[in-house]
Design a protein around this motif. Structure first.
Motif, mmCIF file in Angstrom:
data_model
loop_
_atom_site.group_PDB
_atom_site.id
_atom_site.type_symbol
_atom_site.label_atom_id
_atom_site.label_comp_id
_atom_site.label_asym_id
_atom_site.label_seq_id
_atom_site.Cartn_x
_atom_site.Cartn_y
_atom_site.Cartn_z
ATOM 1 N N ALA A 186 0.813 -1.216 0.000
ATOM 2 C CA ALA A 186 0.000 0.000 0.000
ATOM 3 C C ALA A 186 0.849 1.269 0.000
ATOM 4 O O ALA A 186 0.443 2.293 -0.558
ATOM 5 N N LEU A 187 2.033 1.210 0.622
ATOM 6 C CA LEU A 187 2.822 2.423 0.838
ATOM 7 C C LEU A 187 3.944 2.621 -0.181
ATOM 8 O O LEU A 187 4.520 3.701 -0.252
ATOM 9 N N TYR A 188 4.254 1.561 -0.934
ATOM 10 C CA TYR A 188 5.330 1.657 -1.915
ATOM 11 C C TYR A 188 4.792 1.295 -3.292
ATOM 12 O O TYR A 188 3.781 0.603 -3.424
ATOM 13 N N ARG A 189 5.515 1.765 -4.313
ATOM 14 C CA ARG A 189 5.150 1.451 -5.686
ATOM 15 C C ARG A 189 6.428 1.204 -6.476
ATOM 16 O O ARG A 189 7.466 1.820 -6.196
ATOM 17 N N GLU A 190 6.351 0.316 -7.455
ATOM 18 C CA GLU A 190 7.516 0.061 -8.302
ATOM 19 C C GLU A 190 7.508 1.023 -9.475
ATOM 20 O O GLU A 190 6.542 1.084 -10.236
ATOM 21 N N VAL A 191 8.586 1.797 -9.611
ATOM 22 C CA VAL A 191 8.723 2.769 -10.694
ATOM 23 C C VAL A 191 10.079 2.555 -11.354
ATOM 24 O O VAL A 191 11.118 2.664 -10.692
ATOM 25 N N ASP A 192 10.060 2.227 -12.645
ATOM 26 C CA ASP A 192 11.301 2.000 -13.396
ATOM 27 C C ASP A 192 12.210 0.990 -12.685
ATOM 28 O O ASP A 192 13.428 1.183 -12.582
ATOM 29 N N GLY A 193 11.582 -0.066 -12.173
ATOM 30 C CA GLY A 193 12.357 -1.133 -11.542
ATOM 31 C C GLY A 193 12.782 -0.861 -10.117
ATOM 32 O O GLY A 193 13.424 -1.715 -9.497
ATOM 33 N N GLN A 194 12.419 0.303 -9.571
ATOM 34 C CA GLN A 194 12.763 0.637 -8.192
ATOM 35 C C GLN A 194 11.509 0.697 -7.336
ATOM 36 O O GLN A 194 10.457 1.172 -7.787
ATOM 37 N N VAL A 195 11.626 0.216 -6.102
ATOM 38 C CA VAL A 195 10.518 0.294 -5.156
ATOM 39 C C VAL A 195 10.673 1.601 -4.377
ATOM 40 O O VAL A 195 11.666 1.803 -3.669
ATOM 41 N N VAL A 196 9.691 2.489 -4.538
ATOM 42 C CA VAL A 196 9.788 3.826 -3.939
ATOM 43 C C VAL A 196 8.546 4.117 -3.114
ATOM 44 O O VAL A 196 7.459 3.573 -3.368
ATOM 45 N N ALA A 197 8.701 4.969 -2.105
ATOM 46 C CA ALA A 197 7.561 5.418 -1.304
ATOM 47 C C ALA A 197 6.580 6.147 -2.209
ATOM 48 O O ALA A 197 6.974 6.980 -3.039
ATOM 49 N N ASP A 198 5.288 5.844 -2.051
ATOM 50 C CA ASP A 198 4.286 6.297 -3.013
ATOM 51 C C ASP A 198 3.688 7.656 -2.638
ATOM 52 O O ASP A 198 2.473 7.803 -2.487
ATOM 53 N N PHE A 199 4.566 8.651 -2.474
ATOM 54 C CA PHE A 199 4.108 10.020 -2.243
ATOM 55 C C PHE A 199 5.207 10.971 -2.686
ATOM 56 O O PHE A 199 6.374 10.591 -2.820
ATOM 57 N N ASP A 200 4.820 12.217 -2.918
ATOM 58 C CA ASP A 200 5.765 13.244 -3.327
ATOM 59 C C ASP A 200 6.742 13.526 -2.175
ATOM 60 O O ASP A 200 6.311 13.869 -1.074
#
Length: 286
Positions: A186-200
């Motif tokens: 719920a709190l992270y998202r995969e972006v361009d192969g990286q797992v990042v916190a899903d907020f600005d």
């Protein structure tokens, strides 16, 4: 299990917000869920599915505030404020043609409801405040500043779950391995192969650098406006943001307030665990 649909709603300044609706055909007053500072609508996924299904059968709308989840990030970070986000909520209600709703506000979501008490009280039919009230303990605010400033970037979702457990586990003994894994999704998202916190990141930076030396002003005047509404407050047993004394004073000022404790949880409780969803569902049906 009630189906859900996703909507992307544009607010007046041009940003698009992600909104998820569960049980869209269910009749009656809808339930609107507002997440915390760096959280998004996935915080309410399990609770919303419970409330949208029998015996409650409610239409449940969860909103990701600007800069969180799949909602647009704001090119002007100074607009990440509670009054602006309160205005966004009203824009969503207007576009969904909702005159009034029951609200569930977690942490910052509950602060948004205190603002709406002064600007759009008539849109609030009743409310649930999740680990938030008119007084925010500085110790809890500093705790949030600390973990926002020290969060590591995980290599994968399994590591993200371990980071969450290491950071919050002492205050959440009620959570098991599946709960931490679910929270990581719920709190992270995969972006361009990286797992990042899903907020600005600007949201965290804005809060992390806030001056807490004098504490924050209390919101008792706003709370007073809300006392004419049916209200429930959920306090995490180990919360450092909402104190037992504040809850006691809330009950004194609003004798009809329903106060419950989320055992084995801190700030902010997961509302689908330990019978909390059923307590909330019963309150919404009164």
């Amino acid at each position: 299990m009630a189906d859900s649909i996703d909507r992307f709603i544009t607010v007046p300044d041009g940003l698009t917000l992600h909104v998820r609706i569960h049980g869209d055909d269910n009749p009656g007053i809808p339930v609107v869920c507002l997440p915390g500072l760096t959280r998004n609508l996935l915080d309410f996924e399990d609770l919303a599915r419970i409330l949208a299904a029998p015996p409650y059968s409610r239409r449940v709308i969860a909103i990701s505030s600007r800069g969180r989840g799949l909602s647009d990030r704001d090119p002007q970070p100074e607009r990440y404020t509670i009054p602006v986000e309160a205005g966004d909520v009203i824009s969503v209600l207007d576009q969904l043609e909702i005159e009034s709703a029951a609200f569930i506000g977690t942490s910052r979501g509950g602060l948004i409801l205190h603002v709406l008490a002064m600007t759009h009280l008539e849109r609030i039919e009743r409310l649930v405040l999740n680990d938030i009230g008119p007084v925010l303990d500085v110790d809890g605010l500093r705790q949030i500043q600390g973990y926002l400033g020290s969060r590591r970037t995980p290599a994968n979702f399994a590591e993200a779950a371990e980071i969450l457990r290491a950071t919050h586990g002492a205050e959440f003994p009620a959570l098991g391995g599946e709960d931490w894994a679910h929270m990581a999704q719920a709190l992270y998202r995969e972006v361009d192969g990286q797992v990042v916190a899903d907020f600005d990141p600007d949201i965290a930076e804005q809060f992390r650098t806030a001056d807490l030396s004098q504490g924050l002003p209390d919101l008792w005047p706003q709370f007073a406006a809300l006392t004419e509404k049916p209200m429930m407050v959920v306090r995490g047993e180990h919360s450092r943001l909402l104190s037992p004394d504040t809850v006691e004073e809330m009950v004194r000022r609003h004798p009809g307030l329903v106060a419950i404790e989320a055992g084995g949880q801190g700030h902010a409780p997961l509302l689908h665990l330990s019978g909390l969803a059923e307590e909330i569902g019963g309150f919404l049906q009164r």
